[in-house]
Design a protein around this motif. Structure first.
Motif, PDB file in Angstrom:
ATOM      1  N   GLN A 130       0.395  -1.409  -0.029  1.00 52.52           N
ATOM      2  CA  GLN A 130      -0.238   0.199  -0.336  1.00 52.52           C
ATOM      3  C   GLN A 130       0.979   1.095  -0.398  1.00 52.52           C
ATOM      4  O   GLN A 130       0.171   2.313  -0.183  1.00 52.52           O
ATOM      5  N   ALA A 131       2.080   1.121  -0.434  1.00 59.16           N
ATOM      6  CA  ALA A 131       3.005   2.567  -0.052  1.00 59.16           C
ATOM      7  C   ALA A 131       2.486   3.539  -1.242  1.00 59.16           C
ATOM      8  O   ALA A 131       2.208   5.195  -0.954  1.00 59.16           O
ATOM      9  N   LEU A 132       2.317   3.059  -2.481  1.00 57.16           N
ATOM     10  CA  LEU A 132       1.147   4.418  -3.315  1.00 57.16           C
ATOM     11  C   LEU A 132       0.726   5.057  -2.254  1.00 57.16           C
ATOM     12  O   LEU A 132       0.449   6.301  -2.372  1.00 57.16           O
ATOM     13  N   GLU A 133      -0.725   4.455  -1.792  1.00 57.46           N
ATOM     14  CA  GLU A 133      -1.624   4.663  -1.698  1.00 57.46           C
ATOM     15  C   GLU A 133      -1.217   6.006  -0.102  1.00 57.46           C
ATOM     16  O   GLU A 133      -2.208   6.835  -0.001  1.00 57.46           O
ATOM     17  N   PHE A 134      -0.344   5.453   0.526  1.00 55.65           N
ATOM     18  CA  PHE A 134      -0.080   6.117   1.692  1.00 55.65           C
ATOM     19  C   PHE A 134       0.535   7.094   1.072  1.00 55.65           C
ATOM     20  O   PHE A 134       0.167   8.596   1.885  1.00 55.65           O
ATOM     21  N   PHE A 135       1.785   7.013   0.285  1.00 53.76           N
ATOM     22  CA  PHE A 135       1.914   8.269  -0.061  1.00 53.76           C
ATOM     23  C   PHE A 135       1.004   9.078  -0.890  1.00 53.76           C
ATOM     24  O   PHE A 135       1.472  10.870  -1.089  1.00 53.76           O
ATOM     25  N   ALA A 136       0.192   8.916  -1.809  1.00 54.89           N
ATOM     26  CA  ALA A 136      -0.895   9.560  -2.455  1.00 54.89           C
ATOM     27  C   ALA A 136      -1.502  10.481  -1.568  1.00 54.89           C
ATOM     28  O   ALA A 136      -1.862  11.739  -1.344  1.00 54.89           O
ATOM     29  N   TRP A 137      -1.976  10.142   0.350  1.00 57.03           N
ATOM     30  CA  TRP A 137      -2.606  10.506   0.327  1.00 57.03           C
ATOM     31  C   TRP A 137      -1.888  11.439   1.762  1.00 57.03           C
ATOM     32  O   TRP A 137      -1.140  11.934   2.443  1.00 57.03           O
ATOM     33  N   GLY A 138      -0.195  11.893   2.050  1.00 51.46           N
ATOM     34  CA  GLY A 138       0.551  12.693   2.144  1.00 51.46           C
ATOM     35  C   GLY A 138       1.253  12.448   3.135  1.00 51.46           C
ATOM     36  O   GLY A 138       2.708  12.266   3.683  1.00 51.46           O
TER      37      GLY A 138
END
Length: 302
Positions: A190-198
């Motif tokens: 889920q790294a991409l999602e975490f980065f997308a959320w800041g």
């Protein structure tokens, strides 16, 4: 303390007799620093802390602090089934100059949220260092929910949380309700999602052997803000994430990855056993393809 970048939970290399190879451990730390990771975690799950003695855990911390020599921060894991042992480890973190501590829920006992909060605050008082919480209900059996977070955030030392629940709704909750609590990705797929959320940090075991590739995803998303590139890199990494997160042999796979990278990783301590030949070959193929794909993506941007 700002938690930003790639933080590697360092493996513990065990010889065939299950003793620790401290020279190989230092070599791993040197590799990580030279590769550009932003911090190391000593005594995390990937380090097999749960089968190490107190003295071994403290010795690994002492060596890591000396080896890092201020070049990158050292986070010391205080996890234990015994809360009193967590307090002893927190005191050792202060004594040996760790930069921060990682505080998890005591496993197996299934404490309430208030009981978890009281444990966190007791460990916090013992170290008086910046704290990264560790929410991993699949291993611990309970969640650091809102009641727990609301209670522990009374302490200014509680700076971050490594979120490893795998529940995307937890990410939404943390980023929206607790914007001052630095959320760190603890679920690799889920790294991409975490980065997308800041989120601005990722505690990732795979960086033990693929540091440059994990840094590439962080740089694309957080430093450059190029999520198109980030999606392509994450797409190339997903087969590895499947092996690590869904393969059932997380630590064994990480250690074999380190071996493939040319460094000594050694065996896992029991009850864990190593990968069989088919599992090794699968991981080797995944890593080879991943490295080639990400290298091509990086080259396109130059």
């Amino acid at each position: 303390m700002r938690f930003e970048g790639i933080y590697t939970p360092v493996i513990t290399p065990f010889r065939e007799d299950f003793s620790i190879d401290f020279d190989a451990y230092m070599a791993s730390i040197d590799y990580l620093i030279e590769a550009g990771v932003h911090g190391v975690v000593v005594g995390g799950t990937t380090g097999e802390y749960y089968v190490e003695s107190h003295d071994e855990r403290v010795r690994l911390l002492e060596i890591a602090v000396a080896r890092c020599a201020g070049r990158v921060p050292v986070i010391f894991g205080t996890g234990s089934i015994d809360p009193n042992e967590s307090i002893r480890l927190a005191r050792a973190a202060a004594e040996y100059k760790a930069d921060a501590i990682l505080v998890a829920t005591p496993p197996y006992s299934l404490p309430t949220e208030h009981e978890v909060a009281q444990h966190v605050l007791a460990v916090d008082r013992a170290a008086n260092l910046p704290v990264m919480l560790y929410n991993y209900p699949a291993r611990m059996g309970t969640v650091m929910g809102e009641a727990c977070l609301d209670e522990v955030l009374a302490s200014p030392n509680i700076r971050s949380i490594k979120e490893s629940s795998g529940d995307i709704n937890r990410l939404h909750l943390l980023m929206q309700k607790y914007p001052d609590l630095q959320t760190s990705c603890g679920m690799d797929d889920q790294a991409l999602e975490f980065f997308a959320w800041g989120a601005r940090s990722w505690v990732c075991a795979g960086s033990n052997f693929l540091a440059e590739e994990h840094i590439a995803l962080y740089d694309a998303c957080v430093v450059e803000g190029d999520f198109d590139k980030g999606r392509r890199i994450m797409g190339a990494m997903m087969p590895l994430m499947s092996v690590l997160e869904q393969g059932g042999k997380f630590i064994q796979s990480v250690k074999h990855g380190v071996t493939l990278a040319g460094r000594f990783a050694g065996v896992t301590r029991k009850p864990l056993l190593g990968l069989d030949e088919a599992e090794q070959q699968q991981l080797e193929t995944v890593i080879r393809t991943l490295k080639a794909s990400i290298a091509a993506i990086q080259k396109e941007g130059k």
